[in-house]
Design a protein around this motif. Structure first.
Motif, PDB file in Angstrom:
ATOM      1  N   ILE A  28      -6.501  -2.066   8.079  1.00  0.00           N
ATOM      2  CA  ILE A  28      -5.716  -2.805   7.082  1.00  0.00           C
ATOM      3  C   ILE A  28      -5.092  -1.848   6.082  1.00  0.00           C
ATOM      4  O   ILE A  28      -3.947  -1.982   5.672  1.00  0.00           O
ATOM      5  N   ASN A  29      -5.861  -0.834   5.711  1.00  0.00           N
ATOM      6  CA  ASN A  29      -5.388   0.088   4.687  1.00  0.00           C
ATOM      7  C   ASN A  29      -4.189   0.909   5.152  1.00  0.00           C
ATOM      8  O   ASN A  29      -3.410   1.383   4.324  1.00  0.00           O
ATOM      9  N   THR A  30      -4.032   1.044   6.454  1.00  0.00           N
ATOM     10  CA  THR A  30      -2.914   1.856   6.957  1.00  0.00           C
ATOM     11  C   THR A  30      -1.842   0.998   7.621  1.00  0.00           C
ATOM     12  O   THR A  30      -0.920   1.509   8.232  1.00  0.00           O
ATOM     13  N   ASN A  31      -1.941  -0.310   7.505  1.00  0.00           N
ATOM     14  CA  ASN A  31      -0.972  -1.204   8.115  1.00  0.00           C
ATOM     15  C   ASN A  31       0.379  -1.054   7.407  1.00  0.00           C
ATOM     16  O   ASN A  31       0.488  -1.329   6.207  1.00  0.00           O
ATOM     17  N   PRO A  32       1.409  -0.652   8.105  1.00  0.00           N
ATOM     18  CA  PRO A  32       2.700  -0.456   7.449  1.00  0.00           C
ATOM     19  C   PRO A  32       3.308  -1.748   6.936  1.00  0.00           C
ATOM     20  O   PRO A  32       4.225  -1.730   6.118  1.00  0.00           O
ATOM     21  N   ASN A  33       2.828  -2.883   7.431  1.00  0.00           N
ATOM     22  CA  ASN A  33       3.335  -4.168   6.947  1.00  0.00           C
ATOM     23  C   ASN A  33       2.508  -4.728   5.787  1.00  0.00           C
ATOM     24  O   ASN A  33       2.786  -5.805   5.282  1.00  0.00           O
ATOM     25  N   GLY A  34       1.444  -4.034   5.385  1.00  0.00           N
ATOM     26  CA  GLY A  34       0.589  -4.494   4.292  1.00  0.00           C
ATOM     27  C   GLY A  34       1.246  -4.260   2.948  1.00  0.00           C
ATOM     28  O   GLY A  34       2.282  -3.610   2.825  1.00  0.00           O
ATOM     29  N   ILE A  35       0.619  -4.801   1.901  1.00  0.00           N
ATOM     30  CA  ILE A  35       1.126  -4.642   0.541  1.00  0.00           C
ATOM     31  C   ILE A  35       0.474  -3.409  -0.067  1.00  0.00           C
ATOM     32  O   ILE A  35      -0.747  -3.364  -0.257  1.00  0.00           O
ATOM     33  N   THR A  36       1.247  -2.427  -0.354  1.00  0.00           N
ATOM     34  CA  THR A  36       0.735  -1.206  -0.966  1.00  0.00           C
ATOM     35  C   THR A  36       0.511  -1.429  -2.451  1.00  0.00           C
ATOM     36  O   THR A  36       1.084  -2.343  -3.049  1.00  0.00           O
ATOM     37  N   PRO A  37      -0.319  -0.599  -3.081  1.00  0.00           N
ATOM     38  CA  PRO A  37      -0.495  -0.706  -4.531  1.00  0.00           C
ATOM     39  C   PRO A  37       0.820  -0.637  -5.285  1.00  0.00           C
ATOM     40  O   PRO A  37       1.014  -1.307  -6.296  1.00  0.00           O
ATOM     41  N   GLU A  38       1.743   0.166  -4.777  1.00  0.00           N
ATOM     42  CA  GLU A  38       3.031   0.311  -5.460  1.00  0.00           C
ATOM     43  C   GLU A  38       3.820  -1.006  -5.434  1.00  0.00           C
ATOM     44  O   GLU A  38       4.385  -1.434  -6.436  1.00  0.00           O
ATOM     45  N   LEU A  39       3.840  -1.645  -4.229  1.00  0.00           N
ATOM     46  CA  LEU A  39       4.530  -2.934  -4.130  1.00  0.00           C
ATOM     47  C   LEU A  39       3.835  -4.000  -4.962  1.00  0.00           C
ATOM     48  O   LEU A  39       4.474  -4.844  -5.589  1.00  0.00           O
ATOM     49  N   PHE A  40       2.514  -3.943  -4.970  1.00  0.00           N
ATOM     50  CA  PHE A  40       1.735  -4.900  -5.753  1.00  0.00           C
ATOM     51  C   PHE A  40       2.136  -4.817  -7.227  1.00  0.00           C
ATOM     52  O   PHE A  40       2.349  -5.823  -7.898  1.00  0.00           O
ATOM     53  N   GLU A  41       2.276  -3.612  -7.739  1.00  0.00           N
ATOM     54  CA  GLU A  41       2.645  -3.429  -9.137  1.00  0.00           C
ATOM     55  C   GLU A  41       4.107  -3.753  -9.384  1.00  0.00           C
ATOM     56  O   GLU A  41       4.475  -4.219 -10.470  1.00  0.00           O
ATOM     57  N   GLN A  42       4.967  -3.521  -8.367  1.00  0.00           N
ATOM     58  CA  GLN A  42       6.383  -3.828  -8.556  1.00  0.00           C
ATOM     59  C   GLN A  42       6.605  -5.310  -8.828  1.00  0.00           C
ATOM     60  O   GLN A  42       7.485  -5.706  -9.577  1.00  0.00           O
ATOM     61  N   ASP A  43       5.796  -6.156  -8.236  1.00  0.00           N
ATOM     62  CA  ASP A  43       5.912  -7.600  -8.442  1.00  0.00           C
ATOM     63  C   ASP A  43       5.094  -8.075  -9.642  1.00  0.00           C
ATOM     64  O   ASP A  43       4.986  -9.278  -9.872  1.00  0.00           O
ATOM     65  N   PHE A  44       4.476  -7.149 -10.354  1.00  0.00           N
ATOM     66  CA  PHE A  44       3.659  -7.434 -11.535  1.00  0.00           C
ATOM     67  C   PHE A  44       2.432  -8.285 -11.200  1.00  0.00           C
ATOM     68  O   PHE A  44       1.854  -8.923 -12.083  1.00  0.00           O
ATOM     69  N   ASN A  45       2.040  -8.284  -9.923  1.00  0.00           N
ATOM     70  CA  ASN A  45       0.892  -9.106  -9.555  1.00  0.00           C
ATOM     71  C   ASN A  45      -0.408  -8.598 -10.165  1.00  0.00           C
ATOM     72  O   ASN A  45      -1.354  -9.379 -10.349  1.00  0.00           O
ATOM     73  N   HIS A  46      -0.462  -7.307 -10.479  1.00  0.00           N
ATOM     74  CA  HIS A  46      -1.665  -6.770 -11.120  1.00  0.00           C
ATOM     75  C   HIS A  46      -1.780  -7.275 -12.563  1.00  0.00           C
ATOM     76  O   HIS A  46      -2.840  -7.173 -13.173  1.00  0.00           O
ATOM     77  N   ILE A  47      -0.700  -7.828 -13.081  1.00  0.00           N
ATOM     78  CA  ILE A  47      -0.685  -8.386 -14.438  1.00  0.00           C
ATOM     79  C   ILE A  47      -0.775  -9.906 -14.405  1.00  0.00           C
ATOM     80  O   ILE A  47      -1.534 -10.523 -15.150  1.00  0.00           O
ATOM     81  N   LYS A  48      -0.010 -10.518 -13.516  1.00  0.00           N
ATOM     82  CA  LYS A  48       0.155 -11.975 -13.545  1.00  0.00           C
ATOM     83  C   LYS A  48      -1.151 -12.735 -13.309  1.00  0.00           C
ATOM     84  O   LYS A  48      -1.325 -13.854 -13.804  1.00  0.00           O
ATOM     85  N   GLY A  49      -2.058 -12.151 -12.556  1.00  0.00           N
ATOM     86  CA  GLY A  49      -3.286 -12.864 -12.208  1.00  0.00           C
ATOM     87  C   GLY A  49      -4.121 -13.259 -13.412  1.00  0.00           C
ATOM     88  O   GLY A  49      -4.907 -14.214 -13.344  1.00  0.00           O
TER      89      GLY A  49
END
Length: 526
Positions: A28-49
């Motif tokens: 899962i950690n190397t899945n190219p289709n997964g959500i990377t930490p960078e993408l997670f932060e780009q959508d502000f999901n690390h904040i919105k929760g």
């Protein structure tokens, strides 16, 4: 409450999720289709929760029994809005002024675990980086935590997050000053972004009904400032006037139409009062509501309450603080009506904004108009909010007054009316009578949000309510004035005794329900 206790719980839950969901972690950690930490932060999901728990725990939406202990069996009853037919703990409980620590701890604990912790976490992730989120979290924090300081007095505020062995309490005066500063930042930040035409990044996260609109949030923040300013009018009238006029003078102003009101829109849960009243039969119409609404022939009664199933064709309330023998004696009196039947929980009405302005104008503040106009607009706004006609005739009625209360089962509970004012504005009335009318209509329009109504009652003494007939406080709470606060909670006495001691030292009296908090003075209203 120690922050590390909250962190510990959060870490344990996170570990359980990891263990249960990541047997194939490397893949899962190397899945190219997964959500990377960078993408997670780009959508502000690390904040919105962190926002959903804040929204959902200003008033606890679920489970319903937690709401019952957080608010239902304290301020909803002490405000004169509701009463219980149920003799909890043999009738020796909050309703008869024997404060129950096991109940009242939920007020503190849920606020700190859900509102304060997430505000702190969002601040650490956003301050000086994503200040639009920081600003929004500050408004929610003030909305959630002013209710806590208005319940207990001194609270943990500026030192929240400290890892010290003793976490100091702030005086209520200091908490209010900090809240005004936080609203300053939030209003300035969101105003700048709105005026710059910035697209809101809060749309998908906003559970208020504002759809992420920064201007709407600023109007709410300004109205919240106006509420807090009025709260301190008797202890710091200079600051109260300054903050109230600041709210009105802002370019966006305060709430003016019902679309501006502040509510929580839950995608899942109905107002918990509906279950408590209509399924459990634990909450009924109060005798005070019956006396005032029936006396005024107020058409809002039909949306607020159900007709009694025992006395067909009648709205019948229960008096608080009576000797309850069996639940069956009063459980078939009027339950709470359609006002709690939706998934929208209103925490601040636009009618309140007009009544606040009416009181401010009565005090000579610059509120942008005169007291009578604001008073009558408040009534009209409340009628419109409830979809009720007849405001024009109602607001000029100078004849009708509250009626006597009659308990058809136990005459010992009967009483003559106590809140003896008419509705119509009369310029020849004293300021005290005018204030009583303003607060009475504000009280009616704010139903069923008991926290604000209880605070207004403590601050002004209005509306006048029926006194309890049974008082088990042992002399710490007077029958005349009722509970003024709730004592500091057991979880804090166990985990932070030094902090509690600091709170007691700033309280100005013993740690019991009869001690007045900072803004609740014995001085006159004028």
């Amino acid at each position: 409450m120690k922050l590390y206790n909250i962190k510990k719980t959060t870490i344990i839950i996170s570990l359980l999720i990891i263990v249960s969901c990541t047997d194939n972690f490397e893949e899962i950690n190397t899945n190219p289709n997964g959500i990377t930490p960078e993408l997670f932060e780009q959508d502000f999901n690390h904040i919105k929760g962190g926002f959903a728990p804040m929204f959902n725990n200003i008033q606890v939406l679920t489970p319903e029994w937690v709401y019952q202990l957080q608010q239902g069996l304290n301020c909803d009853i002490w405000s004169g809005y509701m009463a219980t037919p149920t003799p909890f703990a043999g009738g020796v409980n909050n309703t008869t002024y024997s404060l129950v620590d096991g109940w009242n701890g939920f007020i503190w604990d849920y606020a700190y675990r859900n509102v304060m912790f997430n505000a702190y976490d969002i601040a650490n992730k956003t301050k000086d980086k994503y200040d639009q989120f920081y600003a929004l979290s500050l408004i929610l924090k003030v909305e959630g935590m002013h209710r806590v300081t208005d319940t207990f007095g001194p609270i943990i505020y500026s030192d929240f997050g400290s890892q010290a062995s003793i976490i100091e309490y702030d005086s209520q005066e200091d908490v209010y000053n900090l809240m005004f500063e936080e609203l300053d930042f939030a209003v300035a930040e969101l105003t700048t972004r709105y005026n710059a035409g910035e697209e809101s990044t809060f749309v998908s996260t906003d559970l208020s009904g504002y759809n992420g609109d920064y201007k709407a949030w600023v109007k709410f923040a300004n109205t919240l400032r106006l509420r807090l300013a009025m709260r301190i009018v008797k202890v710091n009238p200079v600051l109260a006037k300054l903050e109230a006029e600041k709210a009105i003078a802002h370019e966006f102003g305060v709430m003016t139409v019902n679309e501006d009101l502040f509510k929580i829109v839950s995608p899942v849960y109905t107002n918990p009062i509906a279950t408590i009243s209509n399924s459990w039969l634990d909450i009924r119409m109060s005798a005070d509501m019956e006396s005032i609404l029936r006396g005024y022939e107020d058409p809002r009664i039909a949306s607020y309450f159900n007709i009694s199933s025992q006395f067909l064709g009648e709205y019948k309330g229960v008096r608080t603080g009576i000797e309850l023998i069996a639940k069956a004696d009063h459980q078939d009196f009027s339950g709470i009506g359609e006002v709690v039947s939706s998934n929208e929980i209103v925490l601040m009405t636009t009618a309140e904004a007009y009544f606040l302005r009416a009181e401010g104008a009565l005090r000579g503040w610059n509120m942008g108009g005169i007291a009578q106009d604001f008073y009558e607009q408040g009534i009209e706004m409340s009628f419109n909010q409830r979809g009720v006609s007849g405001a024009a005739a109602y607001k000029v009625d100078n004849v009708k007054t509250p009626i006597a209360y009659v308990d058809p089962n136990f005459s010992v509970n009967n009483s003559a009316p106590v809140n003896n004012v008419t509705i119509a504005w009369n310029d020849s009335d004293s300021n005290e009578i005018k204030l009583q009318k303003i607060i009475t209509q504000k009280w009616i329009g704010g139903f069923p949000e008991g926290q604000e109504a209880w605070s207004d009652y403590r601050r002004t003494g209005y509306p006048k309510l029926f006194p309890v007939l049974v008082n088990y406080s042992g002399g710490t709470i007077t029958t005349q004035f009722g509970p003024r606060r709730i004592n500091f909670v057991q979880s804090e006495r166990t985990n932070n005794p030094g902090g509690v001691a600091s709170g007691v030292s700033k309280l100005g009296g013993p740690d019991n329900g009869g001690t007045r908090i900072w803004w609740d003075t014995t001085g006159p209203n004028f």
